[in-house]
Design an enzyme around this catalytic site. Structure first.
Site, PDB file in Angstrom:
ATOM      1  N   GLY A  84       0.851  -1.274  -0.209  1.00 47.69           N
ATOM      2  CA  GLY A  84      -0.192  -0.106   0.111  1.00 47.69           C
ATOM      3  C   GLY A  84       0.748   1.065   0.171  1.00 47.69           C
ATOM      4  O   GLY A  84       2.188   1.347   0.034  1.00 47.69           O
ATOM      5  N   GLY A  98       3.061   5.208   7.175  1.00 42.31           N
ATOM      6  CA  GLY A  98       2.141   5.675   7.970  1.00 42.31           C
ATOM      7  C   GLY A  98       1.698   4.480   9.171  1.00 42.31           C
ATOM      8  O   GLY A  98       1.509   4.748  10.229  1.00 42.31           O
ATOM      9  N   GLY A  99       2.112   3.073   8.708  1.00 41.52           N
ATOM     10  CA  GLY A  99       2.152   2.199   9.749  1.00 41.52           C
ATOM     11  C   GLY A  99       3.434   1.881  10.289  1.00 41.52           C
ATOM     12  O   GLY A  99       3.368   1.079  11.045  1.00 41.52           O
ATOM     13  N   GLU A 105       9.762  -2.229   4.324  1.00 37.07           N
ATOM     14  CA  GLU A 105       9.177  -1.903   3.142  1.00 37.07           C
ATOM     15  C   GLU A 105      10.068  -1.467   1.980  1.00 37.07           C
ATOM     16  O   GLU A 105       9.976  -2.185   0.653  1.00 37.07           O
ATOM     17  CB  GLU A 105       8.040  -0.925   3.281  1.00 37.07           C
ATOM     18  CG  GLU A 105       6.796  -1.502   4.134  1.00 37.07           C
ATOM     19  CD  GLU A 105       5.770  -0.617   4.272  1.00 37.07           C
ATOM     20  OE1 GLU A 105       4.702  -0.956   4.291  1.00 37.07           O
ATOM     21  OE2 GLU A 105       6.120   0.695   3.961  1.00 37.07           O
TER      22      GLU A 105
HETATM   23  O1  LIG Z   1       4.025   1.710   7.236  1.00 37.83           O
HETATM   24  C1  LIG Z   1       3.122   1.419   6.445  1.00 37.83           C
HETATM   25  C2  LIG Z   1       2.917   1.511   5.227  1.00 37.83           C
HETATM   26  O2  LIG Z   1       3.700   2.352   4.209  1.00 37.83           O
HETATM   27  C3  LIG Z   1       1.440   1.371   4.508  1.00 37.83           C
HETATM   28  O3  LIG Z   1       1.601   0.627   3.395  1.00 37.83           O
HETATM   29  C4  LIG Z   1       0.798   2.516   4.409  1.00 37.83           C
HETATM   30  O4  LIG Z   1       0.865   3.588   5.375  1.00 37.83           O
HETATM   31  C5  LIG Z   1      -0.427   2.593   3.690  1.00 37.83           C
HETATM   32  O5  LIG Z   1      -1.430   1.646   4.702  1.00 37.83           O
HETATM   33  P1  LIG Z   1      -3.095   1.705   4.463  1.00 37.83           P
HETATM   34  O6  LIG Z   1      -3.193   0.706   3.232  1.00 37.83           O
HETATM   35  O7  LIG Z   1      -3.430   1.123   5.645  1.00 37.83           O
HETATM   36  O8  LIG Z   1      -3.607   3.093   4.165  1.00 37.83           O
END
Ligand SMILES: O=C[C@H](O)[C@H](O)[C@H](O)COP(=O)(O)O
EC number: 5.3.1.6
Length: 231
Positions: A84, A98-99, A105
């Site tokens: 994502g 964000g996570g 990643e």
């Molecule tokens: O660290 C987390 C990642 O980069 C996620 O892929 C990104 O925050 C998107 O997350 P979501 O699909 O929950 O919006």
């Protein structure tokens, strides 16, 4: 179509790119988790892949659902990563983290021949930066590192708060034992310059600007999914 259905649509479309026998990087976040659920159904039906998770959270879900996993050391070259994003622009530059999983990643995606981003329309932007830029830093010297980031930002005409991400009563800690600083820069007109300046700060472990890594994005909206390639 609600937000979750759009994530599922994007994940379904990404699954079409996954071939039997692939070595697959598996992303983190709510959209990537929809992908894991669909992938697990295919695995249960006899589809063979070897997955490398981008976080402990993703690893737990994969194990729970029976998706076979390897470490990146066991499989240092991957065919494809599906993940994502928090923002994607028309050149397929991304903000991620964000996570809090941005370091793993980025390592996993960079070890992959291709990276497919799965997201809904709300993540597509003209200029990156509305989402706070996550910057992963070593806890040692975090205040000095923050000052160095502020100086770099100011040289590039960027201002805004930079705050340590919290979790419960304490700071959020990444899987690698680092802190995340969330920088509210607003628009980032020159993402390449910011990325390379941040990379040059010793206390910065990694940052959430993914530039030149994604090969295509699958963007889901109310009327279905579309493919975005770099403009
Ligand atoms: O660290 C987390 C990642 O980069 C996620 O892929 C990104 O925050 C998107 O997350 P979501 O699909 O929950 O919006």
């Amino acid at each position: 179509m609600d937000a979750r259905q759009m994530k599922i649509k994007a994940a379904e479309a990404a699954l079409a790119y996954v071939e039997d026998g692939m070595r697959l990087g598996i992303g983190t976040g709510s959209t990537a988790e929809e992908f894991v659920r669909l992938l697990a159904e295919k695995v249960a039906g006899g589809f063979r892949i070897e997955g490398v998770p981008t976080s402990e959270r993703t690893a737990r879900l994969c194990l729970e659902l029976g998706v076979p996993l390897k470490s990146l050391d066991e499989l240092p070259e991957l065919d494809l990563t599906v993940d994502g994003a928090d923002e994607v622009d028309r050149k397929l530059r991304l903000i991620k983290g964000g996570g809090g999983a941005l370091l793993r990643e980025k390592i996993v995606a960079s070890a992959s021949e291709r990276m497919i981003v799965i997201a809904d329309e709300s993540k597509v932007v003209d200029v990156l930066g509305a989402f706070k830029l996550p910057i992963e830093v070593n806890p040692f010297g975090q205040f000095a590192t923050r000052i160095a980031i502020e100086k770099v930002a100011s040289r590039l005409g960027l201002t805004g708060d930079i705050v340590v991400r919290a979790s419960g009563d304490g700071p959020f800690m990444t899987d690698g034992g680092h802190l995340i600083l969330d920088a509210s820069f607003g628009r980032i007109p020159d993402a390449e310059a910011l990325a390379s300046e941040l990379n040059a700060i010793p206390g910065v472990v990694e940052h959430g600007l993914f530039i030149g890594i994604a090969t295509l994005a699958i963007i889901a909206g109310p009327s279905g999914a579309r493919v975005l390639t770099a403009a």
